[in-house]
Enzyme design. Structure first.
Site, PDB file in Angstrom:
ATOM      1  N   TYR A  11      51.496  38.336  44.674  1.00 42.87           N
ATOM      2  CA  TYR A  11      51.598  40.075  45.193  1.00 42.87           C
ATOM      3  C   TYR A  11      51.331  41.046  46.238  1.00 42.87           C
ATOM      4  O   TYR A  11      52.345  40.764  47.303  1.00 42.87           O
ATOM      5  CB  TYR A  11      51.594  40.874  43.778  1.00 42.87           C
ATOM      6  N   ASN A  99      36.296  31.711  39.262  1.00 40.75           N
ATOM      7  CA  ASN A  99      37.684  30.842  40.045  1.00 40.75           C
ATOM      8  C   ASN A  99      37.214  32.387  40.933  1.00 40.75           C
ATOM      9  O   ASN A  99      37.284  31.931  42.516  1.00 40.75           O
ATOM     10  CB  ASN A  99      38.988  31.630  39.553  1.00 40.75           C
ATOM     11  N   SER A 124      37.627  46.378  44.648  1.00 37.35           N
ATOM     12  CA  SER A 124      38.421  46.656  44.170  1.00 37.35           C
ATOM     13  C   SER A 124      37.929  48.162  44.119  1.00 37.35           C
ATOM     14  O   SER A 124      36.583  48.463  43.689  1.00 37.35           O
ATOM     15  CB  SER A 124      38.912  45.821  42.406  1.00 37.35           C
ATOM     16  N   TYR A 149      35.687  40.843  35.242  1.00 36.46           N
ATOM     17  CA  TYR A 149      36.388  40.749  36.615  1.00 36.46           C
ATOM     18  C   TYR A 149      35.980  42.033  37.263  1.00 36.46           C
ATOM     19  O   TYR A 149      36.186  41.202  38.917  1.00 36.46           O
ATOM     20  CB  TYR A 149      37.904  41.454  36.044  1.00 36.46           C
ATOM     21  N   LYS A 153      33.688  40.743  41.018  1.00 36.05           N
ATOM     22  CA  LYS A 153      34.686  41.415  42.933  1.00 36.05           C
ATOM     23  C   LYS A 153      32.752  42.101  43.247  1.00 36.05           C
ATOM     24  O   LYS A 153      32.295  41.832  44.402  1.00 36.05           O
ATOM     25  CB  LYS A 153      35.602  42.526  42.624  1.00 36.05           C
ATOM     26  N   ASN A 179      45.640  51.512  43.275  1.00 38.28           N
ATOM     27  CA  ASN A 179      46.704  50.859  42.189  1.00 38.28           C
ATOM     28  C   ASN A 179      48.097  51.007  42.960  1.00 38.28           C
ATOM     29  O   ASN A 179      48.453  51.472  43.080  1.00 38.28           O
ATOM     30  CB  ASN A 179      46.616  51.926  41.006  1.00 38.28           C
ATOM     31  N   ASN A 199      50.061  45.965  33.652  1.00 36.54           N
ATOM     32  CA  ASN A 199      49.534  47.117  34.610  1.00 36.54           C
ATOM     33  C   ASN A 199      50.664  47.823  34.853  1.00 36.54           C
ATOM     34  O   ASN A 199      51.533  47.874  34.515  1.00 36.54           O
ATOM     35  CB  ASN A 199      49.411  46.420  35.692  1.00 36.54           C
ATOM     36  N   GLY A 293      37.912  50.291  27.685  1.00 32.67           N
ATOM     37  CA  GLY A 293      37.856  50.766  29.247  1.00 32.67           C
ATOM     38  C   GLY A 293      38.397  51.243  30.799  1.00 32.67           C
ATOM     39  O   GLY A 293      37.400  50.868  31.234  1.00 32.67           O
ATOM     40  N   ASP A 294      39.322  51.747  30.147  1.00 32.28           N
ATOM     41  CA  ASP A 294      40.407  52.688  30.972  1.00 32.28           C
ATOM     42  C   ASP A 294      38.763  53.985  31.727  1.00 32.28           C
ATOM     43  O   ASP A 294      38.399  54.748  30.908  1.00 32.28           O
ATOM     44  CB  ASP A 294      41.383  53.201  30.411  1.00 32.28           C
TER      45      ASP A 294
HETATM   46  P1  NAD Z   1      47.838  37.745  42.683  1.00 32.02           P
HETATM   47  O1  NAD Z   1      48.044  37.412  40.719  1.00 32.02           O
HETATM   48  O2  NAD Z   1      49.421  38.176  42.678  1.00 32.02           O
HETATM   49  O3  NAD Z   1      48.168  36.988  43.277  1.00 32.02           O
HETATM   50  C1  NAD Z   1      46.862  35.702  43.491  1.00 32.02           C
HETATM   51  C2  NAD Z   1      47.281  34.626  44.153  1.00 32.02           C
HETATM   52  O4  NAD Z   1      45.848  33.783  44.040  1.00 32.02           O
HETATM   53  C3  NAD Z   1      48.387  33.994  43.002  1.00 32.02           C
HETATM   54  O5  NAD Z   1      49.241  33.908  43.792  1.00 32.02           O
HETATM   55  C4  NAD Z   1      47.649  32.537  42.525  1.00 32.02           C
HETATM   56  O6  NAD Z   1      48.637  31.976  42.086  1.00 32.02           O
HETATM   57  C5  NAD Z   1      46.286  32.605  43.183  1.00 32.02           C
HETATM   58  N1  NAD Z   1      45.585  32.279  42.788  1.00 32.02           N
HETATM   59  C6  NAD Z   1      44.960  32.215  42.292  1.00 32.02           C
HETATM   60  N2  NAD Z   1      43.677  31.703  41.818  1.00 32.02           N
HETATM   61  C7  NAD Z   1      43.381  30.729  42.716  1.00 32.02           C
HETATM   62  C8  NAD Z   1      42.458  29.974  43.494  1.00 32.02           C
HETATM   63  N3  NAD Z   1      41.482  29.767  42.685  1.00 32.02           N
HETATM   64  N4  NAD Z   1      42.681  28.856  44.481  1.00 32.02           N
HETATM   65  C9  NAD Z   1      44.357  29.238  45.282  1.00 32.02           C
HETATM   66  N5  NAD Z   1      44.529  29.848  44.987  1.00 32.02           N
HETATM   67  C10 NAD Z   1      44.031  31.180  43.673  1.00 32.02           C
HETATM   68  O7  NAD Z   1      47.512  39.149  42.273  1.00 32.02           O
HETATM   69  P2  NAD Z   1      46.909  40.546  43.761  1.00 32.02           P
HETATM   70  O8  NAD Z   1      47.739  41.377  42.936  1.00 32.02           O
HETATM   71  O9  NAD Z   1      48.763  39.941  44.404  1.00 32.02           O
HETATM   72  O10 NAD Z   1      45.856  40.851  43.910  1.00 32.02           O
HETATM   73  C11 NAD Z   1      45.201  39.619  44.753  1.00 32.02           C
HETATM   74  C12 NAD Z   1      44.218  39.631  45.204  1.00 32.02           C
HETATM   75  O11 NAD Z   1      43.477  41.539  45.315  1.00 32.02           O
HETATM   76  C13 NAD Z   1      42.909  39.929  43.919  1.00 32.02           C
HETATM   77  O12 NAD Z   1      42.456  38.727  44.296  1.00 32.02           O
HETATM   78  C14 NAD Z   1      42.868  40.874  42.532  1.00 32.02           C
HETATM   79  O13 NAD Z   1      41.727  40.245  42.057  1.00 32.02           O
HETATM   80  C15 NAD Z   1      42.634  41.999  44.085  1.00 32.02           C
HETATM   81  N6  NAD Z   1      42.883  42.930  44.019  1.00 32.02           N
HETATM   82  C16 NAD Z   1      43.622  43.326  42.996  1.00 32.02           C
HETATM   83  C17 NAD Z   1      44.226  44.923  42.579  1.00 32.02           C
HETATM   84  C18 NAD Z   1      45.518  45.446  42.221  1.00 32.02           C
HETATM   85  O14 NAD Z   1      46.285  45.499  40.985  1.00 32.02           O
HETATM   86  N7  NAD Z   1      46.281  44.029  42.047  1.00 32.02           N
HETATM   87  C19 NAD Z   1      43.658  45.855  42.479  1.00 32.02           C
HETATM   88  C20 NAD Z   1      42.571  45.790  42.999  1.00 32.02           C
HETATM   89  C21 NAD Z   1      42.220  44.191  43.520  1.00 32.02           C
HETATM   90  N1  UFG Z   2      48.328  51.702  31.344  1.00 30.73           N
HETATM   91  C1  UFG Z   2      49.725  52.459  30.087  1.00 30.73           C
HETATM   92  N2  UFG Z   2      50.409  52.284  30.119  1.00 30.73           N
HETATM   93  C2  UFG Z   2      50.730  50.260  30.413  1.00 30.73           C
HETATM   94  C3  UFG Z   2      49.743  49.820  30.957  1.00 30.73           C
HETATM   95  C4  UFG Z   2      48.374  51.125  32.095  1.00 30.73           C
HETATM   96  O1  UFG Z   2      49.468  54.154  29.880  1.00 30.73           O
HETATM   97  O2  UFG Z   2      51.178  49.445  29.213  1.00 30.73           O
HETATM   98  C5  UFG Z   2      47.638  53.296  31.981  1.00 30.73           C
HETATM   99  C6  UFG Z   2      46.224  52.686  31.963  1.00 30.73           C
HETATM  100  O3  UFG Z   2      46.168  53.333  30.560  1.00 30.73           O
HETATM  101  C7  UFG Z   2      45.824  53.880  33.204  1.00 30.73           C
HETATM  102  C8  UFG Z   2      46.744  53.404  34.298  1.00 30.73           C
HETATM  103  O4  UFG Z   2      48.178  53.032  33.393  1.00 30.73           O
HETATM  104  O5  UFG Z   2      45.513  54.476  32.279  1.00 30.73           O
HETATM  105  C9  UFG Z   2      47.342  52.307  35.284  1.00 30.73           C
HETATM  106  O6  UFG Z   2      46.592  51.180  34.898  1.00 30.73           O
HETATM  107  P1  UFG Z   2      46.963  50.068  34.868  1.00 30.73           P
HETATM  108  O7  UFG Z   2      46.136  49.215  34.264  1.00 30.73           O
HETATM  109  O8  UFG Z   2      48.336  49.837  36.176  1.00 30.73           O
HETATM  110  O9  UFG Z   2      45.975  50.227  36.070  1.00 30.73           O
HETATM  111  P2  UFG Z   2      43.841  50.579  36.428  1.00 30.73           P
HETATM  112  O10 UFG Z   2      43.876  51.631  37.301  1.00 30.73           O
HETATM  113  O11 UFG Z   2      43.553  49.804  34.731  1.00 30.73           O
HETATM  114  O12 UFG Z   2      43.577  48.866  37.112  1.00 30.73           O
HETATM  115  C10 UFG Z   2      43.698  48.280  38.335  1.00 30.73           C
HETATM  116  C11 UFG Z   2      43.491  47.391  38.488  1.00 30.73           C
HETATM  117  C12 UFG Z   2      42.474  47.033  37.791  1.00 30.73           C
HETATM  118  C13 UFG Z   2      41.459  47.825  38.830  1.00 30.73           C
HETATM  119  C14 UFG Z   2      41.430  48.762  38.718  1.00 30.73           C
HETATM  120  C15 UFG Z   2      40.721  49.465  40.201  1.00 30.73           C
HETATM  121  O13 UFG Z   2      44.499  46.639  37.782  1.00 30.73           O
HETATM  122  O14 UFG Z   2      42.375  44.797  39.310  1.00 30.73           O
HETATM  123  O15 UFG Z   2      43.041  49.194  38.744  1.00 30.73           O
HETATM  124  O16 UFG Z   2      41.452  49.196  41.015  1.00 30.73           O
HETATM  125  F1  UFG Z   2      39.714  47.090  38.834  1.00 30.73           F
END
Ligand code: NAD
Ligand code: UFG
Length: 343
Positions: A11, A99, A124, A149, A153, A179, A199, A293-294
């Site tokens: 993403y 991973n 994060s 998770y 990080k 987010n 999410n 955990g929220d």
């Molecule tokens: P995503 O899952 O869409 O993208 C991660 C990509 O990494 C995927 O394409 C997956 O196939 C690839 N991948 C996973 N493990 C691998 C491995 N061992 N070797 C090679 N490729 C691998 O996730 P995203 O939302 O794009 O997140 C990207 C990064 O940002 C992640 O490290 C995630 O923890 C971090 N992050 C995401 C969020 C969020 O809300 N999306 C918030 C904070 C941090």
């Molecule tokens: N929520 C709902 N219903 C759903 C999904 C989420 O009510 O079906 C609420 C959650 O309770 C939270 C808010 O929407 O209050 C946002 O939830 P997300 O799961 O979208 O995001 P989080 O804040 O829980 O988590 C995100 C990332 C994590 C990261 C965290 C802190 O997904 O990777 O932010 O940066 F660790």
């Protein structure tokens, strides 16, 4: 610059590819496709009109990494690859440490062997932990993570800080995302979660497109203005641009840590209302129990990124909603099938 983007088929990675290519950089993607899509890379090529080199492989595979660094003249790495589902990490801690932590360690070892010392790491806001006061500022210490998770990080952040302290050839940016939501305005790339979305935003979008009957709002009894949780949502295109800024600003050795957020919090119920107001799509919801955990509310102090990187989020809630919906509407099943292919 020629940049290795691990996890570039995911993403945030795919959106960052667009920003990198549009800024004139060359990219090589390494992704094992466990949660990414080859089609996302084709769409990035379509948006930018530029090629994306792709290596299907794993950051834990040292032989493959060495070959990749031998073959390509990589100058810097943006490391997105990893697993990201908080709940799954509680059930499968070993998979997450393997991973996210072992993968990052292996990548750093391969980079050092190849003489590449510039790294941008996806961290994060979760590393601040449950006790941190809001808004979160980068000067706060890392807190106690509440799940594997988050711990993974925090561990990688620590690893990178220790590495920079030991060897001044390294230059590392730790980007703490809040987010990320939304999609590229073309509607060609976006978030494509496998299975039931964890999410909020992809869940809202899937309800609106008819894939799910209703949203469960996890808790309406938090100490927030309307009782639902508050988060700092930022547009993924802004987040992607933040990576380019961080990379280009990297000049001195050591670690620099930045929050990437807007500085503004919205509640779950405000997000639902905003989605409907912008898109005209109803999102039926029911109040459900709190999710384990929220945290009630957190948002970023985003001043450091603006001061030092000249970066700030440019897109507001309206664009986040409109772009999420454009992506979901045109790709109701994500990358698997487009609405135009179905007719
Ligand atoms: P995503 O899952 O869409 O993208 C991660 C990509 O990494 C995927 O394409 C997956 O196939 C690839 N991948 C996973 N493990 C691998 C491995 N061992 N070797 C090679 N490729 C691998 O996730 P995203 O939302 O794009 O997140 C990207 C990064 O940002 C992640 O490290 C995630 O923890 C971090 N992050 C995401 C969020 C969020 O809300 N999306 C918030 C904070 C941090
Ligand atoms: N929520 C709902 N219903 C759903 C999904 C989420 O009510 O079906 C609420 C959650 O309770 C939270 C808010 O929407 O209050 C946002 O939830 P997300 O799961 O979208 O995001 P989080 O804040 O829980 O988590 C995100 C990332 C994590 C990261 C965290 C802190 O997904 O990777 O932010 O940066 F660790």
């Amino acid at each position: 610059m020629k940049i290795l983007v691990t996890g570039g088929a995911g993403y945030i990675g795919s959106h960052t590819l667009v920003e990198l290519l549009e800024a004139g950089h060359e990219v090589v993607v390494l992704d094992n496709l466990c949660n990414g899509a080859r089609e996302a890379l084709a769409r990035v090529e379509q948006i930018t009109g530029q090629p994306v080199s792709f290596v299907e492989g794993d950051v834990r595979d040292r032989v493959q990494l060495d070959a990749l660094f031998d073959w390509h003249d990589i100058e810097a790495v943006i490391h997105f690859a990893g697993l990201k589902a908080v709940g799954e990490s509680v059930a499968k801690p070993l998979a997450y440490y393997d991973n996210n932590v072992a993968g990052s360690l292996n990548l750093c070892q391969a980079m050092a062997a190849a003489g590449v010392f510039r790294l941008v790491f996806s961290s994060s806001a979760t590393v601040y932990g449950p006790e941190a006061p809001v808004p979160y500022t980068e000067t706060l210490p890392r807190g106690r993570a509440t799940n594997p998770y988050g711990t993974s990080k925090a561990m990688v952040e620590q690893l990178l800080e220790d590495l920079c302290r030991a060897d001044e050839r390294w230059s590392v940016s730790l980007l703490r995302y809040f987010n990320p939501i939304g999609a590229h305005p073309s509607g060609l790339i976006g978030e494509d979660p496998q299975g039931v979305p964890n999410n909020l935003m992809p869940f809202i979008a899937q309800v609106a497109v008819g894939r799910r009957s209703h949203l469960a709002v996890f808790g309406d009894d938090y100490p927030t203005p309307d009782g639902s949780c508050v988060r700092d949502y930022l547009h993924v295109v802004d987040l992607a641009a933040g990576h380019v800024r961080a990379l280009e600003a990297m000049s001195s050795p050591g670690v620099a840590t930045y929050n990437l957020g807007t500085g503004q919090g919205y509640s779950v119920l405000e997000m639902v209302a905003a989605f409907t107001a912008v898109t005209g799509q109803a999102v039926p919801y029911q109040i459900a129990p709190r999710r384990d955990g929220d945290l009630a509310a957190f948002w970023a102090d985003a001043a450091k990124a603006e001061r030092e990187l000249g970066w700030r989020a440019l897109h507001g809630l309206e664009a986040m909603m409109a772009d999420t919906w454009r992506w979901q509407y045109h790709n109701p099943k994500g990358y698997r099938l487009r609405v135009t292919d179905a007719v």
